[in-house]
Design a protein around this motif. Sequence first.
Motif, PDB file in Angstrom:
ATOM      1  N   GLU A 162       0.812  -1.134   0.070  1.00  0.00           N
ATOM      2  CA  GLU A 162       0.032   0.132   0.002  1.00  0.00           C
ATOM      3  C   GLU A 162       0.665   1.251  -0.136  1.00  0.00           C
ATOM      4  N   HIS A 163       1.767   1.220   0.672  1.00  0.00           N
ATOM      5  CA  HIS A 163       2.974   2.428   0.627  1.00  0.00           C
ATOM      6  C   HIS A 163       3.469   2.637  -0.770  1.00  0.00           C
ATOM      7  N   THR A 164       3.739   1.388  -1.389  1.00  0.00           N
ATOM      8  CA  THR A 164       4.365   1.525  -2.668  1.00  0.00           C
ATOM      9  C   THR A 164       3.345   2.073  -3.660  1.00  0.00           C
ATOM     10  N   ARG A 165       2.216   1.726  -3.436  1.00  0.00           N
ATOM     11  CA  ARG A 165       1.098   2.366  -4.367  1.00  0.00           C
ATOM     12  C   ARG A 165       0.987   3.734  -4.114  1.00  0.00           C
ATOM     13  N   LEU A 166       0.788   4.207  -2.786  1.00  0.00           N
ATOM     14  CA  LEU A 166       0.788   5.658  -2.498  1.00  0.00           C
ATOM     15  C   LEU A 166       2.225   6.493  -2.775  1.00  0.00           C
ATOM     16  N   THR A 167       3.122   5.788  -2.855  1.00  0.00           N
ATOM     17  CA  THR A 167       4.323   6.520  -3.297  1.00  0.00           C
ATOM     18  C   THR A 167       4.143   6.724  -5.048  1.00  0.00           C
ATOM     19  N   LEU A 168       3.759   5.606  -5.589  1.00  0.00           N
ATOM     20  CA  LEU A 168       3.697   5.864  -7.022  1.00  0.00           C
ATOM     21  C   LEU A 168       2.689   6.880  -7.405  1.00  0.00           C
ATOM     22  N   THR A 169       1.509   6.966  -6.704  1.00  0.00           N
ATOM     23  CA  THR A 169       0.553   8.005  -6.769  1.00  0.00           C
ATOM     24  C   THR A 169       1.309   9.438  -6.498  1.00  0.00           C
ATOM     25  N   HIS A 170       1.967   9.586  -5.421  1.00  0.00           N
ATOM     26  CA  HIS A 170       2.648  10.633  -5.187  1.00  0.00           C
ATOM     27  C   HIS A 170       3.910  11.161  -6.424  1.00  0.00           C
ATOM     28  N   LEU A 171       4.473  10.135  -6.800  1.00  0.00           N
ATOM     29  CA  LEU A 171       5.170  10.026  -8.048  1.00  0.00           C
ATOM     30  C   LEU A 171       4.438  10.693  -9.142  1.00  0.00           C
ATOM     31  N   SER A 172       3.361  10.378  -9.535  1.00  0.00           N
ATOM     32  CA  SER A 172       2.484  10.851 -10.848  1.00  0.00           C
ATOM     33  C   SER A 172       2.213  12.023 -10.535  1.00  0.00           C
ATOM     34  N   ALA A 173       1.822  12.681  -9.170  1.00  0.00           N
ATOM     35  CA  ALA A 173       1.570  13.847  -9.044  1.00  0.00           C
ATOM     36  C   ALA A 173       2.572  14.840  -9.214  1.00  0.00           C
ATOM     37  N   LEU A 174       4.058  14.388  -8.846  1.00  0.00           N
ATOM     38  CA  LEU A 174       5.138  15.129  -8.980  1.00  0.00           C
ATOM     39  C   LEU A 174       5.461  15.214 -10.602  1.00  0.00           C
ATOM     40  N   ASP A 175       5.312  14.380 -11.182  1.00  0.00           N
ATOM     41  CA  ASP A 175       5.664  14.235 -12.798  1.00  0.00           C
ATOM     42  C   ASP A 175       4.544  15.423 -13.367  1.00  0.00           C
ATOM     43  N   GLN A 176       3.512  15.435 -13.050  1.00  0.00           N
ATOM     44  CA  GLN A 176       2.570  16.449 -13.552  1.00  0.00           C
ATOM     45  C   GLN A 176       2.921  17.804 -13.084  1.00  0.00           C
ATOM     46  N   GLN A 177       3.321  17.803 -11.783  1.00  0.00           N
ATOM     47  CA  GLN A 177       4.043  19.057 -11.345  1.00  0.00           C
ATOM     48  C   GLN A 177       4.983  19.746 -12.166  1.00  0.00           C
ATOM     49  N   ALA A 178       5.891  18.429 -12.427  1.00  0.00           N
ATOM     50  CA  ALA A 178       7.248  18.953 -13.352  1.00  0.00           C
ATOM     51  C   ALA A 178       6.948  19.488 -14.589  1.00  0.00           C
ATOM     52  N   LEU A 179       5.569  18.759 -15.514  1.00  0.00           N
ATOM     53  CA  LEU A 179       5.341  19.372 -16.591  1.00  0.00           C
ATOM     54  C   LEU A 179       4.721  20.739 -16.432  1.00  0.00           C
ATOM     55  N   ALA A 180       4.084  21.012 -15.372  1.00  0.00           N
ATOM     56  CA  ALA A 180       3.501  22.417 -15.452  1.00  0.00           C
ATOM     57  C   ALA A 180       4.563  23.469 -15.050  1.00  0.00           C
ATOM     58  N   HIS A 181       5.790  23.101 -14.400  1.00  0.00           N
ATOM     59  CA  HIS A 181       6.901  23.760 -14.405  1.00  0.00           C
ATOM     60  C   HIS A 181       7.578  24.023 -15.661  1.00  0.00           C
ATOM     61  N   ASP A 182       7.519  23.077 -16.379  1.00  0.00           N
ATOM     62  CA  ASP A 182       8.166  23.363 -17.556  1.00  0.00           C
ATOM     63  C   ASP A 182       7.276  24.396 -18.518  1.00  0.00           C
ATOM     64  N   LYS A 183       6.169  24.157 -18.409  1.00  0.00           N
ATOM     65  CA  LYS A 183       5.161  24.884 -19.290  1.00  0.00           C
ATOM     66  C   LYS A 183       5.376  26.380 -18.759  1.00  0.00           C
ATOM     67  N   ARG A 184       5.256  26.524 -17.439  1.00  0.00           N
ATOM     68  CA  ARG A 184       5.551  27.836 -16.859  1.00  0.00           C
ATOM     69  C   ARG A 184       6.881  28.437 -17.324  1.00  0.00           C
ATOM     70  N   LEU A 185       7.963  27.843 -17.219  1.00  0.00           N
ATOM     71  CA  LEU A 185       9.196  28.273 -17.447  1.00  0.00           C
ATOM     72  C   LEU A 185       9.401  28.645 -18.942  1.00  0.00           C
ATOM     73  N   ARG A 186       8.621  28.050 -19.736  1.00  0.00           N
ATOM     74  CA  ARG A 186       8.705  28.269 -21.059  1.00  0.00           C
ATOM     75  C   ARG A 186       7.795  29.590 -21.632  1.00  0.00           C
ATOM     76  N   ALA A 187       7.089  29.707 -20.526  1.00  0.00           N
ATOM     77  CA  ALA A 187       5.963  30.794 -20.723  1.00  0.00           C
ATOM     78  C   ALA A 187       6.692  32.237 -20.117  1.00  0.00           C
ATOM     79  N   GLY A 188       7.636  31.805 -19.442  1.00  0.00           N
ATOM     80  CA  GLY A 188       8.329  32.972 -18.598  1.00  0.00           C
ATOM     81  C   GLY A 188       8.040  33.168 -17.259  1.00  0.00           C
ATOM     82  N   LEU A 189       7.047  32.385 -16.616  1.00  0.00           N
ATOM     83  CA  LEU A 189       6.283  32.558 -15.608  1.00  0.00           C
ATOM     84  C   LEU A 189       7.033  32.029 -14.153  1.00  0.00           C
TER      85      LEU A 189
END
Length: 468
Positions: A162-189
Motif C-alpha cells: 500500500e505504501h508503494t502504491r501511495l508512493t507511485l501516486t505521489h510520483l505521478s503527482a510530482l511528474d504532473q507538477q514537473a510538466l506544469a513547471h516546464d510550461k510555466r518556464l517556457r512561458a516565462g512565468l
Amino acid sequence: MASAGWPAAHALTLSQHLSWPTAAPAVKEPPPPPPAEGAAATSWVTLLGQLDQAHGVTQARARADASEALRQQGQARAWLPRLDASLRTDEQRQRYNGIASRTPSSAASLQATLPLWRPAERAEARAQGALAEQAQWQLGLRRQTLARELSQSYLAAAEAAEHTRLTLTHLSALDQQALAHDKRLRAGLGTVLDTLETQARQAQALAQRDQLRSRLRTHTLTLERLSGLSVVPPEGLNPQASSAVALALPSLPDALAQALAQHPEVLDARAGVRASLETLRSRDAERWQPTLDATASRGRTRQTQRFEGQSDRQDVRTDAVGLVLNWPLFTSGLQDARQREAAALLSAAQAQLDEAESRVSTELQDAYQRHEQALRHQARQESVVASSQATLEAIQKAWLAGLRSTTDLLDAQQRVHDARMAWASARVAALQAGCDALALLGQLDAVHVAPWQGLFDASPSLLAPPSP
C-alpha cells in the motif's frame, strides 16, 4: 480528501475503522507488471488454511507422534504382559585323560511375564503420558505461533504494498507538477529553481519506492519460508472496501480467563508440571519400593553325550511358575542424585508455568491496548488526511494565482502523501493488534480471518523490478 461522508469517530466499530476505504487519488499510475502473467495475490485465508503443510507444523506433529509412541512403550512395560521365546544350540568338546568326548545340546524355552507391582515404572509411564500431552500442546503452540508470524508478515507485506502504491501516486503527482513547471518556464512565468526543487522531490520519492519494493520482497520471502508455498503478496489495502466486518472480541477479563484456560503455552507448561511430579514419584519409588512380577515358563533341553564310542541321550522338559521380587537395598547414592534431579526439574517446570501465565496475560493486555490505540490513531489520521487534502487544494489555487511559492505547493503535496502513508499504517496496525488478540485467544485461523479478506487488494503484486 473531503471530510464529508465520514462517520463520527466514536460511532465507528472496529470493522468500520479497519475496512473504510482510502481516498481514490486523482491520477493513479498503472502498477508495474506482475511477477507472473495472470498471477493473483495469495489470500490470507489460503495461507492459514494450508498451515498444517508448513515445515514447522510437520516437525512438531512428528515429535508429538514420537512422544505418543514413548507413552505407549511406558504403559506396556508397566502394566502389560510379555512373552519371550529363546532357542539355543551348542556343542561341547572335552578331553579327559587323553580321551575326547563330545556333547551336542539344544534348548528351547517360552517365558511369560506379568507385571504385578512396578510403582516406579508406572509412575514413569504416567509421566510419559503427561509428556505426550505436552507434545500435543506444543504442536498447537507451534501452529499458533506460525499462524501469528505468518499473519504479521502478510499484514506487513500489505502495508509495504500500500505504501508503494501511495508512493507511485505521489510520483505521478510530482511528474504532473514537473510538466506544469516546464510550461510555466517556457512561458516565462517560472524559474529553474522550481524545476530543480520538483526534481529533488522526485528523486526522494523514487528512492522511497525502491526501498518499499525491497521491503515487500523481504516480506514475501518470509511468507514463502513460513508457509512452504509460492506466495504472491497483495497489492495493498482495498480502496473499495466499505462493508462492515465485525471483530467480536470478548471483554478483557473474559479474554484473560479464556486465554489462561486454553492457551497452548499455558497448557503445555501445566502438562510439564504434571510430568515432573510423576517423575519425582517414580524416583521416590525407585529408592525403596520393590518390583514384583509373575512368571511362567516352559522349556525343553536335549543333550547327547558321546564318550568312548558310547552315547548317552537326555531329554529334559521343564515347567515353572513363580514370582520374582526385586528390592533395591543399596545404590551408592544413585537414587539420591536422581531424586535431586527430579526435584530440580519440578521447580523449573513450575517456574515455566508461572512465566507462561504471566507472558500470555501481559501480551493479551498489550494487544487490547494497542488495538484501542490503533483505532484512535486511525480516526485522527482520517482527520489529518482530510485537512491536508483541503490545505493542498487551497494552496494549489493560490499557487496558480501566483500567491504561494512552488515550495509551499510541494510541501503541501508531501504532507498529503505522509498523511495517507500514516493512515495506511494505522489501518494495518489495528489489524495487527486484532490479529495478536485472536492468536492469544486461539482463534487465528482461516475461519476467523475470512471476513477480513475483502480489506486487501487481490490484484497482482508490485514485485516488478523498479525502472531505472
